[in-house]
Design a protein around this motif. Sequence first.
Motif, short mmCIF file in Angstrom:
data_model
loop_
_atom_site.label_atom_id
_atom_site.label_comp_id
_atom_site.label_asym_id
_atom_site.label_seq_id
_atom_site.Cartn_x
_atom_site.Cartn_y
_atom_site.Cartn_z
N SER B 44 -4.18 14.10 -21.16
CA SER B 44 -3.52 13.94 -22.45
C SER B 44 -3.98 12.62 -23.06
CB SER B 44 -2.01 13.94 -22.28
OG SER B 44 -1.65 12.79 -21.56
N MET B 45 -3.64 12.42 -24.33
CA MET B 45 -4.14 11.23 -25.01
C MET B 45 -3.59 9.95 -24.37
SD MET B 45 -4.28 10.35 -29.05
CE MET B 45 -5.29 8.99 -29.61
N TRP B 46 -2.28 9.96 -24.04
CA TRP B 46 -1.75 8.71 -23.48
C TRP B 46 -2.25 8.43 -22.08
CZ3 TRP B 46 1.45 12.84 -24.73
CH2 TRP B 46 2.01 13.52 -23.66
N GLN B 47 -2.58 9.49 -21.33
CA GLN B 47 -3.13 9.27 -19.99
C GLN B 47 -4.53 8.65 -20.08
OE1 GLN B 47 -2.90 13.31 -18.71
NE2 GLN B 47 -1.36 12.87 -17.16
N SER B 48 -5.30 9.08 -21.09
CA SER B 48 -6.69 8.65 -21.11
C SER B 48 -6.93 7.47 -22.07
CB SER B 48 -7.60 9.83 -21.50
OG SER B 48 -7.09 10.48 -22.64
N ALA B 49 -6.39 7.55 -23.26
CA ALA B 49 -6.67 6.49 -24.24
C ALA B 49 -5.63 5.38 -24.21
CB ALA B 49 -6.76 7.08 -25.64
N GLY B 50 -4.53 5.61 -23.51
CA GLY B 50 -3.50 4.57 -23.42
C GLY B 50 -2.46 4.69 -24.52
N TRP B 51 -1.39 3.92 -24.35
CA TRP B 51 -0.25 4.06 -25.25
C TRP B 51 -0.51 3.51 -26.65
CZ3 TRP B 51 3.44 7.30 -24.97
CH2 TRP B 51 3.81 7.81 -23.71
N LEU B 52 -1.33 2.46 -26.74
CA LEU B 52 -1.53 1.85 -28.06
C LEU B 52 -2.22 2.84 -29.00
CD1 LEU B 52 -1.25 -0.62 -29.84
CD2 LEU B 52 -3.55 -1.30 -29.09
N ALA B 53 -3.32 3.42 -28.52
CA ALA B 53 -4.05 4.39 -29.34
C ALA B 53 -3.14 5.56 -29.71
CB ALA B 53 -5.27 4.89 -28.58
N THR B 54 -2.38 6.04 -28.72
CA THR B 54 -1.49 7.17 -28.97
C THR B 54 -0.46 6.80 -30.04
OG1 THR B 54 -1.75 7.63 -26.63
CG2 THR B 54 -0.14 8.95 -27.84
N LEU B 87 -7.08 9.62 -39.45
CA LEU B 87 -6.76 10.30 -38.20
C LEU B 87 -7.99 10.95 -37.59
CD1 LEU B 87 -3.31 11.82 -39.07
CD2 LEU B 87 -3.83 10.60 -36.97
N LEU B 88 -8.78 11.56 -38.47
CA LEU B 88 -10.01 12.20 -38.01
C LEU B 88 -10.89 11.16 -37.32
CD1 LEU B 88 -10.76 15.13 -38.64
CD2 LEU B 88 -12.24 14.29 -40.44
N PHE B 89 -11.05 10.04 -38.04
CA PHE B 89 -11.88 8.95 -37.54
C PHE B 89 -11.29 8.40 -36.24
CE2 PHE B 89 -12.39 4.32 -37.35
CZ PHE B 89 -13.77 4.23 -37.25
N ALA B 90 -9.96 8.14 -36.24
CA ALA B 90 -9.33 7.52 -35.08
C ALA B 90 -9.47 8.41 -33.85
CB ALA B 90 -7.85 7.27 -35.37
N ASN B 91 -9.26 9.71 -34.01
CA ASN B 91 -9.38 10.61 -32.87
C ASN B 91 -10.76 10.52 -32.22
OD1 ASN B 91 -7.28 12.51 -31.84
ND2 ASN B 91 -6.91 12.76 -34.04
N PHE B 92 -11.79 10.54 -33.08
CA PHE B 92 -13.13 10.51 -32.51
C PHE B 92 -13.48 9.12 -31.97
CE2 PHE B 92 -13.50 14.50 -34.79
CZ PHE B 92 -14.18 15.26 -33.86
N ALA B 93 -13.06 8.08 -32.69
CA ALA B 93 -13.37 6.73 -32.23
C ALA B 93 -12.73 6.48 -30.86
CB ALA B 93 -12.89 5.70 -33.25
N TRP B 148 -14.51 13.94 -48.08
CA TRP B 148 -15.69 13.63 -47.26
C TRP B 148 -15.64 12.36 -46.43
CZ3 TRP B 148 -18.53 17.71 -46.71
CH2 TRP B 148 -18.54 18.67 -47.74
N SER B 149 -14.70 11.44 -46.73
CA SER B 149 -14.80 10.13 -46.08
C SER B 149 -14.66 10.23 -44.55
CB SER B 149 -13.77 9.17 -46.67
OG SER B 149 -12.48 9.71 -46.53
N GLY B 150 -13.73 11.07 -44.06
CA GLY B 150 -13.54 11.18 -42.61
C GLY B 150 -14.78 11.71 -41.93
#
Lengths: 253, 395
Positions: B44-54, B87-93, B148-150
Amino acid sequence: MSSPRFRRWALLALLAAGFIALVSAMKLWEVSLAFLFPQELQVVHPRATLLVLVWEHIQLVAVSSALTLLIGIPLGIWVTRPGGKELQPVVASVTSFGQTFPPVAVLALAVPLLGFGLLPTVVALFLYGLLPVVRNTIAGLNAVPNDVLEAAYGMGMSRFQALLRVEIPVAARAIIAGIRVSVVINIGTAMIGAVIGAGGLGSPIIAGLVQDNIAYIVEGAAPAAMLAILADQLLANVEKEFAHAPDIIASPA
Amino acid sequence: MLMFARLAGHDSIAFGGSVIGLLSLLFGWLELKPNRLAAGTGLSMWQSAGWLATAIVIVLWLICLALSLSGGKALRAAVIGMAANLLLFANFAFAGLTASGLLREEAAFSRVSLGAGIWISVFAAYLLIFSARQKLKGSPLWRGVVSWSGLLAVALLLGLGWLNDVSVVQEFMGNQERFSQELVQHVLLFGGSVAAGSVLGVLLGIWAARSGIAEKPVFFAANVSQTLPSLAFFGLLIAPLSALSSAFPALREMGIRGIGATPAVLALTIYSLLPIVRNTYLGLRQVDPAVIDAGLGMGMSRGQVFRRIELPLSAPLVLEGIRTAMVQAVGNTAVAALIGAGGLGYFIFAGLGQAAFDLIMLGAIPIIVMALVADAAMRFAVKAASPKGTAVPGQ
């Protein structure tokens, strides 16, 4: 019974009977393919007879199209009712956006999610087939003139009665046009299903391409072309049964 | 669901998108695989990317959710649209960074692929972008930025190498030369076929609209060919073409063979005919006879009336037909890889053959993007060709 109508259905029945006779006559295929392609040692794909392959193909398309109708038409009806009207823009945009996705890509992406075989093929066909059906159901129901509806209510019909006896009959032609687009696309996409092990008429073509055997390719391609034309004509005939309805025809993409 | 729709008030699309976006966090966000072909375990996102990103992502979704409930002003739509792009950007980054972090700790052949959660949030973000676009009809600039920006930001991430440890990109690095070769081939195949189909289709459409005899046979032929399954159509062309090529060595030297690009281009061209013929025909038929009379009355010749009145007035519909043909051709070109014509379908079918899911993605994702870009570009062309104040076909 009007005469052009009778002729339409009689011609279709004749073509269908001819098609079934043709795919049942394996000997005929063997002899003529061997004559056309003398260089090939084997001219018919050994996995299954044509009749079995055609039957597999029809089942694949029928199951996914049945699911499509069971979900797609009620969904289209729901978003044109007061209760679901707010969601109509979402459903309409998702269906028009989704139709931009190539069907092959949808089928390919179903594999990582669902594995190989029948299941991903049926799911991909079902999802892709939904788009024209939902879209045309919405378009057909939206095109029912307001005064016609008012007249129905004025006659004392309930909303449900008006839907059943006025709106759906008026929208029927558009809905069937959507089903026609959906089924024709699905017959084509089901061919690719052979690559992921779903069987059907694509399998001799794929075998032929892999083994460099042109006879196999023709053995799969010719009946598939006929099947698609037959299904299209069948639904065209059904569409014509509702020719009194307004003319809202789906574009294929 | 019914209750949600009622609650959603003015912006049910944005509301639905935000809810789906939040729910996407419950799915596997990344997938860790011991090697290229093995099955993975979902993280899951918090397991892998950590709580801050989530937390950042959750806050962004919540902002969209709150704004979607507060009605439909253009400014709010712009904020929702920008948040969706962010959000699009953040998810991929975050996915790129997390993948690099995970791979540092894992064995050499490990792979990190994008999980269902990311794809669902991409879908959700696009629902938000859709809703924002609808409300920004008045300002084309913001509409463009929101649309288009994302995507551009994600493309930038790709270009800067932030996503290099994501498995699809690794697959790309391993096949870089092949990829650009097949990409070019794909564009050439569908572009060339649609170009040829457009010329032929417009001519046939004019003929059908002008001549009573041509109308029925032209439409019959175009309709029937459109019905044929692409794989069957390719297959049916193989036998006659290979017979031709072995009978006439001159043809063979020109590169005309039973398999490969020849049957592909032939079938794809014929496929693109129906929408173009139909729309050219409809376009010419819808021109008001009074306008033509006016032109003739002004002393224009028949040819001038055609060039200066009929053609410009039917151009939007013709271009709309080309759009349909083009989107369809991008997909059918993928199938052409099966008959050895190359193109991005090669990766799909090679991936299916090896059960290498990343390779499938390497083919499927660019094909989808290409279809979307072709669609958007043609919609723009249709709009540009439509006279001001008239309905734009297909929109």
